[in-house]
Write a protein that holds these residues in place. Structure first.
Motif, mmCIF file in Angstrom:
data_model
loop_
_atom_site.group_PDB
_atom_site.id
_atom_site.type_symbol
_atom_site.label_atom_id
_atom_site.label_comp_id
_atom_site.label_asym_id
_atom_site.label_seq_id
_atom_site.Cartn_x
_atom_site.Cartn_y
_atom_site.Cartn_z
ATOM 1 N N VAL A 112 4.369 90.725 -94.993
ATOM 2 C CA VAL A 112 3.090 91.432 -94.932
ATOM 3 C C VAL A 112 2.432 91.025 -93.624
ATOM 4 C CG1 VAL A 112 0.802 91.681 -95.948
ATOM 5 C CG2 VAL A 112 2.807 91.498 -97.428
ATOM 6 N N ARG A 113 2.164 91.996 -92.761
ATOM 7 C CA ARG A 113 1.575 91.736 -91.452
ATOM 8 C C ARG A 113 0.143 92.256 -91.425
ATOM 9 N NH1 ARG A 113 5.906 90.359 -88.203
ATOM 10 N NH2 ARG A 113 4.606 90.442 -86.333
ATOM 11 N N SER A 114 -0.745 91.516 -90.821
ATOM 12 C CA SER A 114 -2.140 91.933 -90.756
ATOM 13 C C SER A 114 -2.341 92.934 -89.636
ATOM 14 C CB SER A 114 -3.056 90.734 -90.530
ATOM 15 O OG SER A 114 -4.388 91.170 -90.357
ATOM 16 N N PRO A 115 -2.977 94.061 -89.908
ATOM 17 C CA PRO A 115 -3.277 95.018 -88.842
ATOM 18 C C PRO A 115 -4.322 94.503 -87.855
ATOM 19 C CG PRO A 115 -4.254 95.722 -90.912
ATOM 20 C CD PRO A 115 -3.388 94.544 -91.228
ATOM 21 N N LEU A 116 -4.988 93.387 -88.184
ATOM 22 C CA LEU A 116 -5.941 92.815 -87.237
ATOM 23 C C LEU A 116 -5.240 92.332 -85.981
ATOM 24 C CD1 LEU A 116 -8.279 90.720 -89.578
ATOM 25 C CD2 LEU A 116 -8.490 93.112 -88.902
ATOM 26 N N ASN A 117 -3.985 91.859 -86.132
ATOM 27 C CA ASN A 117 -3.283 91.288 -84.976
ATOM 28 C C ASN A 117 -1.773 91.480 -85.027
ATOM 29 O OD1 ASN A 117 -2.690 89.589 -87.071
ATOM 30 N ND2 ASN A 117 -3.594 87.748 -86.167
ATOM 31 N N ASP A 118 -1.286 92.158 -86.043
ATOM 32 C CA ASP A 118 0.151 92.389 -86.245
ATOM 33 C C ASP A 118 0.931 91.087 -86.433
ATOM 34 O OD1 ASP A 118 2.324 94.086 -86.646
ATOM 35 O OD2 ASP A 118 2.987 93.878 -84.562
ATOM 36 N N ALA A 119 0.254 90.047 -86.910
ATOM 37 C CA ALA A 119 0.925 88.781 -87.192
ATOM 38 C C ALA A 119 1.206 88.679 -88.681
ATOM 39 C CB ALA A 119 0.064 87.605 -86.737
ATOM 40 N N PRO A 120 2.283 87.961 -89.075
ATOM 41 C CA PRO A 120 2.609 87.852 -90.502
ATOM 42 C C PRO A 120 1.524 87.107 -91.281
ATOM 43 C CG PRO A 120 4.466 87.186 -89.128
ATOM 44 C CD PRO A 120 3.288 87.295 -88.223
ATOM 45 N N LEU A 121 1.195 87.638 -92.437
ATOM 46 C CA LEU A 121 0.287 86.967 -93.360
ATOM 47 C C LEU A 121 1.060 86.222 -94.441
ATOM 48 C CD1 LEU A 121 -2.505 89.581 -94.202
ATOM 49 C CD2 LEU A 121 -2.826 87.377 -93.071
ATOM 50 N N ALA A 122 2.148 86.832 -94.880
ATOM 51 C CA ALA A 122 2.899 86.258 -95.992
ATOM 52 C C ALA A 122 4.270 86.912 -96.054
ATOM 53 C CB ALA A 122 2.159 86.489 -97.303
ATOM 54 N N HIS A 123 5.170 86.260 -96.773
ATOM 55 C CA HIS A 123 6.475 86.838 -97.064
ATOM 56 C C HIS A 123 6.565 87.002 -98.579
ATOM 57 C CE1 HIS A 123 7.140 85.394 -92.969
ATOM 58 N NE2 HIS A 123 8.076 86.334 -92.900
ATOM 59 N N VAL A 124 6.679 88.248 -99.012
ATOM 60 C CA VAL A 124 6.566 88.581 -100.431
ATOM 61 C C VAL A 124 7.957 88.789 -101.037
ATOM 62 C CG1 VAL A 124 5.655 90.253 -102.089
ATOM 63 C CG2 VAL A 124 4.304 89.619 -100.070
ATOM 64 N N PRO A 126 -6.207 99.211 -77.928
ATOM 65 C CA PRO A 126 -5.453 97.984 -78.208
ATOM 66 C C PRO A 126 -6.237 96.716 -77.900
ATOM 67 C CG PRO A 126 -4.619 99.081 -76.246
ATOM 68 C CD PRO A 126 -5.571 100.029 -76.881
ATOM 69 N N ASP A 127 -7.323 96.832 -77.117
ATOM 70 C CA ASP A 127 -8.153 95.655 -76.849
ATOM 71 C C ASP A 127 -8.869 95.182 -78.109
ATOM 72 O OD1 ASP A 127 -9.496 98.210 -76.485
ATOM 73 O OD2 ASP A 127 -11.297 97.048 -75.990
ATOM 74 N N LEU A 128 -9.036 96.075 -79.090
ATOM 75 C CA LEU A 128 -9.695 95.725 -80.348
ATOM 76 C C LEU A 128 -8.707 95.387 -81.451
ATOM 77 C CD1 LEU A 128 -12.514 98.445 -80.450
ATOM 78 C CD2 LEU A 128 -12.685 96.069 -79.679
ATOM 79 N N GLY A 129 -7.517 95.895 -81.360
ATOM 80 C CA GLY A 129 -6.496 95.665 -82.370
ATOM 81 C C GLY A 129 -5.299 96.533 -82.066
ATOM 82 N N PRO A 130 -4.110 96.138 -82.497
ATOM 83 C CA PRO A 130 -2.905 96.887 -82.127
ATOM 84 C C PRO A 130 -2.910 98.338 -82.594
ATOM 85 C CG PRO A 130 -2.437 95.243 -83.825
ATOM 86 C CD PRO A 130 -3.805 94.957 -83.323
ATOM 87 N N TYR A 131 -3.625 98.641 -83.697
ATOM 88 C CA TYR A 131 -3.612 100.001 -84.226
ATOM 89 C C TYR A 131 -5.002 100.655 -84.186
ATOM 90 C CZ TYR A 131 0.391 97.584 -86.288
ATOM 91 O OH TYR A 131 1.508 96.797 -86.478
ATOM 92 N N TYR A 132 -5.880 100.093 -83.384
ATOM 93 C CA TYR A 132 -7.269 100.582 -83.395
ATOM 94 C C TYR A 132 -7.374 101.918 -82.657
ATOM 95 C CZ TYR A 132 -12.202 99.939 -84.236
ATOM 96 O OH TYR A 132 -13.473 100.063 -84.735
ATOM 97 N N PHE A 133 -8.050 102.869 -83.305
ATOM 98 C CA PHE A 133 -8.318 104.168 -82.693
ATOM 99 C C PHE A 133 -9.801 104.469 -82.853
ATOM 100 C CE2 PHE A 133 -8.278 108.718 -81.954
ATOM 101 C CZ PHE A 133 -7.274 108.881 -80.998
#
Length: 538
Positions: free
Chosen positions: A50-62, A382-389
């Motif tokens: 599970v990756r966070s859209p805030l930074n595209d870093a892993p949060l957990a492995h489920v 992308p300055d705000l987040g990898p998926y920010y529009f």
């Protein structure tokens, strides 16, 4: 537009790394993740990140489930359901009211997880524990009213006693999406267990932790441990196994997948309720309060970054007020505070995934290439987040553009003028969907009249979507290709029951008696029917 600074030390996550972008520091404590994922029925040995859209870093492995795990989950749920169905309505209601309090007590934890997994602004994430608490309280107060055995008139007064029971379906399968990960993982199931059922839930892979926290809170509130089972895995791998075993299925997602679910349920002759896509309209009538309409339009279009089933994607504005409304709407949109953090203060968060970003970018680029005008927004940030529009307002959208009729599910809205209200109604009803609509007018009576002609399951007057969404005694769902069935209210709980009629006959049988011939019996019955009609009997 302005951007908020990154969060400092949010609950449940590790401290920022001062040598790097603080947004990259969001990481859940391993013990916390382990406690949540331990609730899963999952023995495959595989995990999914599970990756966070805030930074595209892993949060957990489920841990991931197999079809055999689904079978195990249903077996446990069925055993628990047999005992649960025998509990009193009062016992169930008290558990729901305890759940209400627990959710309010732990709202910060819930909100943190929703933001971390989904990326929406914190104020929009707060709507999720708020609405689930409202749902728990509503059914905690009304389950008896909805489910208690009801006396009905028998065929013969006094001699025939008739009753209607509401019997639980059994085990309900719930397949929930990522856009409202805590809310939609729970609100259907809350009604299901209130009705005496058990649940096997498959949340979306992107937002498993929010759903697992909901399961933990249910157990803490006093619901039996095995009553609510959770499995994890891709829909194509385990979704079918859920539908094969469930006595009723709740699905929230795309119309295309909803068709597959509906067909599979039909093959088994089991019921389903489906909340599907939408291309929701908002009407600004010539007598609207334009400040109120512009404020509502911002929430209607950009709440949860437009990733909301009832989000508005089309706005029809009367010629007489079009220019004044657009000026206000654009100004309010440009004044929004943008940010992808855990902080309060952001007016809009980020899209949840690369797939959603790709869809939004493609639709905006297609519209601009074919002549649409961008009044504000239109850019990936992308300055705000990898998926920010950015929140985006389009004008001059025509039927040959993808975003004209296809759901965007992002922070993009198209503006259209209308000449008269009949034209506005016709255009609002265009397309195949019918989920939610909004009407802004100072004439409430006129707006309610128009609402009856809008082909949508919910219509909000002088509000974006919250008036119907938060009115728990009113049903919510879609018309046409936006779905079938309803959640909330009486319909939201009765869908999880079978109707059983029980009639007790006293003294005389409903057949010839005392040596009476069939012909005489027919005449006596005819006379009785005439008498009963005169007495006003149904």
């Amino acid at each position: 537009m302005t951007a908020t600074p990154p969060a400092g030390d949010p609950a449940l996550v590790g401290p920022p790394d001062p040598e790097h972008d603080p947004r990259a520091s969001y990481a859940l404590e391993p013990e916390y993740v382990a406690a949540l994922t331990a609730r899963l029925v999952a023995t495959s040995g595989r995990t999914d990140a599970v990756r966070s859209p805030l930074n595209d870093a892993p949060l957990a492995h489920v841990p991931q489930s197999t079809p055999l795990d689904v079978a195990t989950a249903f077996s446990r749920a069925r055993q628990a359901q047999v005992a649960w169905a025998r509990t009193s309505l009062e016992h169930r209601q008290q558990a729901l009211l305890r759940l209400h309090d627990l959710i309010l007590d732990r709202q910060d934890e819930i909100t943190d997880l929703v933001v971390l997994e989904n990326g929406k602004a914190r104020k929009h994430a707060f709507d999720e524990p708020l609405h689930v608490a409202l749902t728990a309280r509503y059914y905690g107060r009304t389950t008896r009213r909805h489910l208690e055995t009801r006396r009905s008139p028998g065929v013969f007064p006094v001699l025939t006693r008739a009753e209607v029971n509401r019997v639980p379906k059994g085990v309900v399968g719930i397949i929930s999406p990522w856009n409202y990960p805590f809310n939609l993982a729970l609100i259907d199931g809350i009604a299901a267990i209130a009705a005496g059922n058990a649940v096997v839930a498959k949340p979306d892979a992107q937002t498993m932790l929010s759903a697992l926290l909901g399961a933990e809170l249910l157990e803490e509130a006093g619901f039996p441990k095995d009553l609510w089972q959770v499995v994890a895995g891709p829909g194509p791998e385990i979704g079918g196994a859920i539908i094969e075993r469930a006595d009723y299925v709740c699905f929230t997602g795309s119309t295309a997948t909803g068709r597959v679910v509906a067909k599979a349920c039909a093959d088994r002759l089991v019921g389903s309720s489906l909340e599907l896509g939408g291309k929701n309209p908002l009407l600004v009538l010539r007598d609207a309060d334009l400040e109120k309409a512009a404020e509502g339009a911002v929430r209607a279009a950009f709440s949860s970054s437009g990733q909301l089933c009832v989000s508005i994607e089309r706005m029809f504005v009367a010629d007489q007020v079009y220019d004044r409304f657009v000026e206000r709407f654009v100004a309010r949109t440009q004044a929004m505070t943008l940010g992808a953090t855990l902080d309060w203060g952001n007016d809009m968060g980020t899209l949840t995934s690369q797939a959603q970003l790709d869809t939004v970018v493609a639709q905006v680029e297609d519209a601009v290439a074919k002549g649409a005008r961008v009044l504000t927004g239109g850019n990936h940030r992308p300055d705000l987040g990898p998926y920010y529009f950015e929140p985006t307002i389009l004008e001059g959208v025509t039927p040959d553009m993808t975003c004209f009729g296809k759901e965007t599910f992002g922070p993009v809205v198209s503006l259209y003028r209308f000449h008269d209200e009949a034209d506005a109604i016709s255009r609002a009803n265009g397309g195949l969907y019918g989920l939610n609509a909004s009407i802004y007018s100072e004439d409430g009576r006129r707006a309610r009249f128009i609402a009856r002609h809008i082909k949508c399951g919910t219509v909000n007057i002088n509000e974006a979507f919250a008036a119907t969404f938060a009115s728990l005694d009113t049903p919510m769902g879609g018309m046409r290709e936006s779905g079938t069935g309803r959640r909330q209210g009486a319909e939201g709980i009765l869908r999880f029951t079978e109707t059983q009629s029980v009639a007790t006959q006293r003294v005389m049988r409903i057949a010839p008696a005392f040596g009476m011939s069939d012909e005489l019996y027919a005449k006596v019955m005819t006379t009785n029917l005439r008498i009963l009609k005169k007495l006003g009997r149904a």
